[in-house]
Motif scaffolding. Structure first.
Motif, mmCIF file in Angstrom:
data_model
loop_
_atom_site.group_PDB
_atom_site.id
_atom_site.type_symbol
_atom_site.label_atom_id
_atom_site.label_comp_id
_atom_site.label_asym_id
_atom_site.label_seq_id
_atom_site.Cartn_x
_atom_site.Cartn_y
_atom_site.Cartn_z
ATOM 1 N N GLU A 268 -17.742 7.748 64.964
ATOM 2 C CA GLU A 268 -19.070 7.179 65.227
ATOM 3 C C GLU A 268 -19.068 6.351 66.507
ATOM 4 O OE1 GLU A 268 -21.930 7.873 63.698
ATOM 5 O OE2 GLU A 268 -20.688 9.358 62.663
ATOM 6 N N GLU A 269 -18.012 5.557 66.712
ATOM 7 C CA GLU A 269 -17.943 4.731 67.917
ATOM 8 C C GLU A 269 -17.732 5.593 69.158
ATOM 9 O OE1 GLU A 269 -18.204 0.540 68.932
ATOM 10 O OE2 GLU A 269 -18.920 1.945 67.431
ATOM 11 N N TRP A 270 -16.978 6.688 69.011
ATOM 12 C CA TRP A 270 -16.759 7.630 70.120
ATOM 13 C C TRP A 270 -18.080 8.255 70.557
ATOM 14 C CZ3 TRP A 270 -13.371 9.702 73.575
ATOM 15 C CH2 TRP A 270 -13.650 10.980 74.071
ATOM 16 N N LYS A 271 -18.872 8.727 69.597
ATOM 17 C CA LYS A 271 -20.168 9.319 69.938
ATOM 18 C C LYS A 271 -21.044 8.307 70.660
ATOM 19 C CE LYS A 271 -21.331 10.711 65.806
ATOM 20 N NZ LYS A 271 -22.147 11.331 64.735
ATOM 21 N N ARG A 272 -21.032 7.066 70.165
ATOM 22 C CA ARG A 272 -21.848 6.021 70.782
ATOM 23 C C ARG A 272 -21.357 5.732 72.199
ATOM 24 N NH1 ARG A 272 -22.859 0.375 70.762
ATOM 25 N NH2 ARG A 272 -20.793 -0.151 69.916
ATOM 26 N N GLY A 273 -20.034 5.713 72.380
ATOM 27 C CA GLY A 273 -19.481 5.458 73.700
ATOM 28 C C GLY A 273 -19.810 6.556 74.687
ATOM 29 N N CYS A 274 -19.682 7.802 74.247
ATOM 30 C CA CYS A 274 -20.023 8.933 75.120
ATOM 31 C C CYS A 274 -21.488 8.875 75.532
ATOM 32 C CB CYS A 274 -19.726 10.252 74.417
ATOM 33 S SG CYS A 274 -17.964 10.600 74.174
ATOM 34 N N GLN A 275 -22.368 8.524 74.572
ATOM 35 C CA GLN A 275 -23.794 8.464 74.883
ATOM 36 C C GLN A 275 -24.101 7.323 75.855
ATOM 37 O OE1 GLN A 275 -25.957 10.920 73.491
ATOM 38 N NE2 GLN A 275 -27.042 10.179 75.303
ATOM 39 N N LEU A 276 -23.435 6.193 75.675
ATOM 40 C CA LEU A 276 -23.620 5.085 76.609
ATOM 41 C C LEU A 276 -23.214 5.487 78.023
ATOM 42 C CD1 LEU A 276 -22.293 2.035 74.533
ATOM 43 C CD2 LEU A 276 -24.625 2.344 75.383
ATOM 44 N N ALA A 277 -22.099 6.234 78.125
ATOM 45 C CA ALA A 277 -21.634 6.676 79.438
ATOM 46 C C ALA A 277 -22.626 7.644 80.067
ATOM 47 C CB ALA A 277 -20.254 7.320 79.313
ATOM 48 N N VAL A 278 -23.176 8.540 79.272
ATOM 49 C CA VAL A 278 -24.194 9.466 79.781
ATOM 50 C C VAL A 278 -25.420 8.692 80.257
ATOM 51 C CG1 VAL A 278 -25.860 11.237 79.099
ATOM 52 C CG2 VAL A 278 -23.463 11.507 78.493
ATOM 53 N N ASN A 279 -25.854 7.732 79.446
ATOM 54 C CA ASN A 279 -27.033 6.948 79.818
ATOM 55 C C ASN A 279 -26.827 6.221 81.144
ATOM 56 O OD1 ASN A 279 -28.111 7.795 77.401
ATOM 57 N ND2 ASN A 279 -27.741 5.860 76.328
ATOM 58 N N GLU A 280 -25.613 5.741 81.376
ATOM 59 C CA GLU A 280 -25.310 5.035 82.612
ATOM 60 C C GLU A 280 -25.297 5.983 83.807
ATOM 61 O OE1 GLU A 280 -23.929 1.701 83.450
ATOM 62 O OE2 GLU A 280 -24.939 1.027 81.632
ATOM 63 N N ALA A 281 -24.718 7.178 83.596
ATOM 64 C CA ALA A 281 -24.451 8.066 84.740
ATOM 65 C C ALA A 281 -25.522 9.121 84.979
ATOM 66 C CB ALA A 281 -23.094 8.749 84.532
ATOM 67 N N TRP A 282 -26.397 9.349 84.006
ATOM 68 C CA TRP A 282 -27.382 10.426 84.139
ATOM 69 C C TRP A 282 -28.278 10.201 85.361
ATOM 70 C CZ3 TRP A 282 -27.721 15.127 82.533
ATOM 71 C CH2 TRP A 282 -28.933 15.802 82.579
ATOM 72 N N GLY A 283 -28.312 11.196 86.230
ATOM 73 C CA GLY A 283 -29.096 11.103 87.449
ATOM 74 C C GLY A 283 -28.426 10.318 88.552
#
Length: 403
Positions: free
Chosen positions: A30-45
């Motif tokens: 669960e924490e891994w999924k949240r971490g991956c999503q946070l990284a995407v949110n930061e880097a998207w675009g």
């Protein structure tokens, strides 16, 4: 050593996990999924390479998740891969919902007693690998010092943990031929997994059938949701996995044997990314099959001093090997036949494509800066080259070995 200088394999195995260990692993996922999503949110675009996403999102993940430092690095890399894939496809922002997590040699240790230690957000857990009595196909990697553990993925489904345990071994150096060499062409497909330019066919019929049966069983048992159904589904998945991997080994051995029989120093495939694009009926399962088969052939061919190359497969299914005329309507997809609209030559469409792949390897020129690579294509009845045309084996001093 660069990542491309390794051969890689994956050994799929269940884990024997107690209640406390299972809770820690579920928490990590669960924490891994949240971490991956946070990284995407930061880097998207903003960026998409591993180094860029890591630099941009590392501190955020360390502050806002309980992931360890190495899992933070892995999560930023996973996010970068997802962003790049999304940009190449439909452009939609990735969302991490799959219950899985990546491990590497810093976060995972495989022991000789067939146990594995995994880092979590709490204490490490140590679990037994669920293997058959004889060790299964996984034993060939676990017991061979030439194969070292590598990046792996833990999946959680239907209450069970399954580890896709990665292994790697250094890729032997095989120099491309510097003098005129003979090439064996290989066409990949959905109905026929592989067809060689010497007219050897490796059917994918049973692979597709087993996979379709398993998907039906999965849909039925997943809807049931009982512990018994979960065990049955796990057993069915293991059985299909064993069959698929066994078939891939058979086909890889057959292709390399064919190259040896026809005295080929080169085996040519179409570039995998392009092959998938030109096969409308191919799906991720077939993409995985092609990738695994290529890796197996590379490994076996290297042991026999045979080089494996990839060439652009564009129009190889539409070009006539007899006269060179290229047209989409030369190929009858419904009947699996190739019939040239110009010279009326006909053949199985996969066989015609395999010959074209081999011929393209010859025509593209030197494979290294030191000299000429392929000079002739191996067919079932003879050799064909741009300069000499077709030469039957009966007219050659060194004819191919018989079966």
């Amino acid at each position: 050593m660069a990542d491309t200088e390794y051969f890689r394999r994956t050994a799929v195995t269940g884990l024997s996990v107690g209640p406390a260990e299972a809770e820690r692993l579920r928490g990590l996922i669960e924490e891994w999924k949240r971490g991956c999503q946070l990284a995407v949110n930061e880097a998207w675009g903003v960026c998409h390479t591993r180094s860029e996403v890591q630099q941009l999102a590392y501190d955020t993940l360390r502050e806002e998740t309980t992931l360890g430092s190495q899992h933070v690095v892995l999560a930023t890399h996973r996010a970068a891969e997802a962003i790049k894939r999304a940009q190449d496809r439909d452009g939609s922002k990735p969302e991490f919902t799959s219950p899985s997590v990546t491990f590497d040699t810093r976060t995972m240790t495989v022991f000789d007693d067939r146990t594995v230690s995994l880092t979590t957000t709490d204490e490490r857990v140590r679990c037994d690998l669920s293997l058959s009595a004889d060790g299964g196909y996984q034993a060939q990697f676990l017991d061979d010092e030439q194969w070292e553990p590598a990046k792996s993925t833990l999946h959680y489904r239907d209450g069970e943990f399954v580890l896709h345990l990665g292994f790697r071994t250094p890729r032997p150096e095989v120099e491309p031929p510097t003098e005129g060499a003979t090439v064996l062409g290989v066409d990949l497909g959905v109905e026929n997994l592989a067809v060689t330019s010497t007219a050897r066919f490796f059917s994918a019929g049973e692979l597709n059938h087993r996979r379709e049966q398993f998907e039906q069983v999965r849909a039925s048992l997943s809807a049931t949701g009982t512990r018994s159904a979960s065990r049955t589904l796990k057993q069915a998945g293991y059985s299909v996995d064993q069959f698929v991997r066994g078939r891939l080994h058979e086909v890889a051995n057959g292709i390399v044997d064919e190259a040896e029989q026809y005295d080929c120093q080169l085996v040519a495939f179409g570039e995998l990314s392009e092959v998938v694009d030109i096969l409308p009926e191919a799906d991720p399962f077939h993409e995985w099959l092609f990738s695994q088969l290529l890796s197996l052939v590379e490994y076996r061919a290297a042991a026999r001093d045979i080089s494996v190359v990839q060439v652009n497969p564009e129009y190889t299914s539409q070009r006539c090997m007899e006269c060179g005329f290229t047209h989409p309507e030369n190929r009858n997809l419904d009947e699996g036949q190739f019939e040239c609209l110009k010279c009326e030559a006909s053949a199985n469409d996969d066989y015609n494509a395999a010959k074209n792949i081999a011929f393209r390897c010859v025509r593209r020129g030197p494979l290294s800066s030191r000299g000429l690579g392929a000079s002739a294509c191996a067919l079932r009845s003879g050799l064909i080259s741009p300069n000499d045309g077709f030469t039957p084996y009966a007219e050659l001093t060194d004819a191919p070995r018989s079966d």
